[in-house]
Structure formats: structure tokens, C-alpha cells
Enzyme design. Sequence first.
Site, PDB file in Angstrom:
ATOM      1  N   PHE A 255     -14.013  -4.469   0.460  1.00  5.77           N
ATOM      2  CA  PHE A 255     -14.907  -3.906  -0.550  1.00  5.77           C
ATOM      3  C   PHE A 255     -16.372  -3.971  -0.110  1.00  5.77           C
ATOM      4  O   PHE A 255     -17.273  -4.035  -0.949  1.00  5.77           O
ATOM      5  CB  PHE A 255     -14.740  -4.585  -1.918  1.00  5.77           C
ATOM      6  CG  PHE A 255     -13.354  -4.479  -2.486  1.00  5.77           C
ATOM      7  CD1 PHE A 255     -12.631  -3.303  -2.381  1.00  5.77           C
ATOM      8  CD2 PHE A 255     -12.769  -5.554  -3.133  1.00  5.77           C
ATOM      9  CE1 PHE A 255     -11.349  -3.204  -2.909  1.00  5.77           C
ATOM     10  CE2 PHE A 255     -11.496  -5.454  -3.662  1.00  5.77           C
ATOM     11  CZ  PHE A 255     -10.777  -4.271  -3.551  1.00  5.77           C
TER      12      PHE A 255
ATOM     13  N   TYR B 194       0.855  -1.182   0.000  1.00  2.59           N
ATOM     14  CA  TYR B 194       0.000   0.000   0.000  1.00  2.59           C
ATOM     15  C   TYR B 194       0.899   1.244   0.000  1.00  2.59           C
ATOM     16  O   TYR B 194       1.281   1.757   1.046  1.00  2.59           O
ATOM     17  CB  TYR B 194      -0.887   0.028   1.252  1.00  2.59           C
ATOM     18  CG  TYR B 194      -1.997  -0.981   1.313  1.00  2.59           C
ATOM     19  CD1 TYR B 194      -2.332  -1.772   0.221  1.00  2.59           C
ATOM     20  CD2 TYR B 194      -2.748  -1.145   2.478  1.00  2.59           C
ATOM     21  CE1 TYR B 194      -3.360  -2.692   0.287  1.00  2.59           C
ATOM     22  CE2 TYR B 194      -3.777  -2.059   2.559  1.00  2.59           C
ATOM     23  CZ  TYR B 194      -4.082  -2.832   1.464  1.00  2.59           C
ATOM     24  OH  TYR B 194      -5.103  -3.751   1.548  1.00  2.59           O
TER      25      TYR B 194
ATOM     26  N   GLY C 293     -18.118  -2.344  -3.100  1.00  2.00           N
ATOM     27  CA  GLY C 293     -18.841  -3.314  -3.908  1.00  2.00           C
ATOM     28  C   GLY C 293     -18.117  -3.611  -5.206  1.00  2.00           C
ATOM     29  O   GLY C 293     -16.892  -3.767  -5.235  1.00  2.00           O
TER      30      GLY C 293
ATOM     31  N   PRO D 154     -16.875   3.171  -4.592  1.00  2.00           N
ATOM     32  CA  PRO D 154     -18.259   2.875  -4.962  1.00  2.00           C
ATOM     33  C   PRO D 154     -18.573   3.302  -6.387  1.00  2.00           C
ATOM     34  O   PRO D 154     -18.096   4.339  -6.862  1.00  2.00           O
ATOM     35  CB  PRO D 154     -19.071   3.691  -3.950  1.00  2.00           C
ATOM     36  CG  PRO D 154     -18.156   3.885  -2.794  1.00  2.00           C
ATOM     37  CD  PRO D 154     -16.779   3.986  -3.380  1.00  2.00           C
TER      38      PRO D 154
END
Length: 302
Positions: free
Chosen positions: A218, A69, A222, A229
Site C-alpha cells: 500500500f 488473489y 496509502g 489511492p
Amino acid sequence: MSPRTNTSAAAGTWRLGDLTVNRVGFGAMRLTGTEPFDRGVPRDRDRSIGVLRRAVELGVNHLDTAAYYFSATRSANELINRALAPYPEDLVIATKVWPSRDPSGAWWWAAPEQLRGQVEENLRQLGRDHLDVVNLRVPPSRRTGSIGEHFGALAALRDAGLIRHLGLSHVTSEQLAEARAIAPVVCVQNPYGIGASHEDRAVLERCGELALAFVPFFAIAGPGREAGPVAGEGDAVRAVARAHGVSVAQVRLAWTLQQGPHVLAIPGTGDPDHLAQNMAAGALRLSDAEMARLTSVRSADA
């Protein structure tokens, strides 16, 4: 830092092996850039450090991170180190290995014998002498294959004292069983949220049967995944949000947490206001009818 207010504790606690964590934690992926893994638009350093410190003030004691990251000038692990060291005694930091990125940002996947180097990289960046939880993040190309050689290498590092507990990420039920035959597993991190497939739910349910933590990622984004999103929300999600006077993100988190007491949440953000909303979602209770309505939402409408 200011005294803790324990907002994160509203959803209760769960155990990662012998470590107790609040069910609402924090994911560090979005701390480094306006888009994860972006090399050109780093987030403001002080703002990211402030978000981390505020998360702990709100009761977060479970952080999810990874050495990969990072953006052009920001590293999630180093931000965590700068913001929170010396670490609170109850803070649990979970990280992931197998994938990695070279200094240019290009991805590569470690061989079993390279996992020690990845573990040591996390130790250096975080300033720790051991890692609380290390998740083996399985590549998409191995979703149906054996993970035994890699997980065995991690088990050896646990035996050597570099790792306290082991977990898995992006695995099938069969891979979970294979890993558990090698060494104890305390958690599974898989993508999961409204619109999840039956296969995804099978892993969640299996973790519940085994009393293992299921840590969905998520849950808010999603199908948008790393990009965040998708534009627009399903009618069902918007309707429930309006009924409670909350955001759609809070509804998604609340629905996810109500999948079982073993389900944890690790929403990530670089925005202090979004952080407060995410933490508050742990106290949001959806009715049985609302849960059923959201559960019936198809992936394409999620």
C-alpha cells in the site's frame, strides 16, 4: 519475451536470504480484477499476462502473490504460471499463507496444521516443487498475540524442503522477535508509505538494524488500501510530483525506496502504462528537503 532492459535495477538490489532481487518488484494482487478480490469484473487475461511478461522484461525478478488473489475467473498464481513458466532462473516468487478464501470468495484463517495445505496449493498453482519465500500473513485479530505456533509450522515445512525462506507480513516488532527465535526470517511485509505511523516506522528501522528486507505494501494506495489511492492527494505530494514532472504514485514509490537500502517495493497494476511508471520510479531521486517535507505529512493528509 523481449530482452530485459533492467529498468527495475535502477534502485539497486537486496538479498532475501541467498537470493538477490532488484529493489523494485511487482505485486500480483491487481492482476485478477478491476478491484482486488472482486468476483464480477475480471481483468482481460491476455492483458494481465502481457503485464507480467513486460514486468520481467523491465528487470523485475521479485514477484509477490498469494493463492487467495483471485476473482471470478482469474487466479494470480495461475496467471503467473501461464505468463512466465518455465521461470527465469533469477526470478523469486514470494507468497503468503494463513488467510484463505473458499470457492465462493469467503475468507477463513488457517489453523497451524492447515498451513501445509495452503503451501501445497501455491505449489500446484505456480507449478513449482518448492516456494522461494513464504510470508506468514498475520490476521488483524492477532496483532498483539503470539504467532509462534503458526510460524513454527511453517518452519517445519521449510525443513521439509517445501519452502526456501520464511518471511512475515503485518507484524509488530515483538512478533518479529518471536519468529526469529524459531527460525530465520528474510523479510517483513507491512503497510507503509507517506503518512505512516511511528509504530510502522519502528518495524522498518528494526529490519534495517537486522539487515532484513522490509517490503511495504500500500505504498501507493496509502489509506485507500485495497481500493487504491484515495481521491485527491496531499498538497506536499502533488507539489513534489509537479517539480519532477512525474506522477504522485512515482513520488510515493521513490519516497518509500529512499527510506533505506533494505526497503523493497512491490507495486502492482494491471495497466502496462502504470507498470512503466512504477518501474521508472526506482530511478527518481528526491532531495533531502523533499524527503523531509513528505516525511512530515500526517496520515490524514497522505
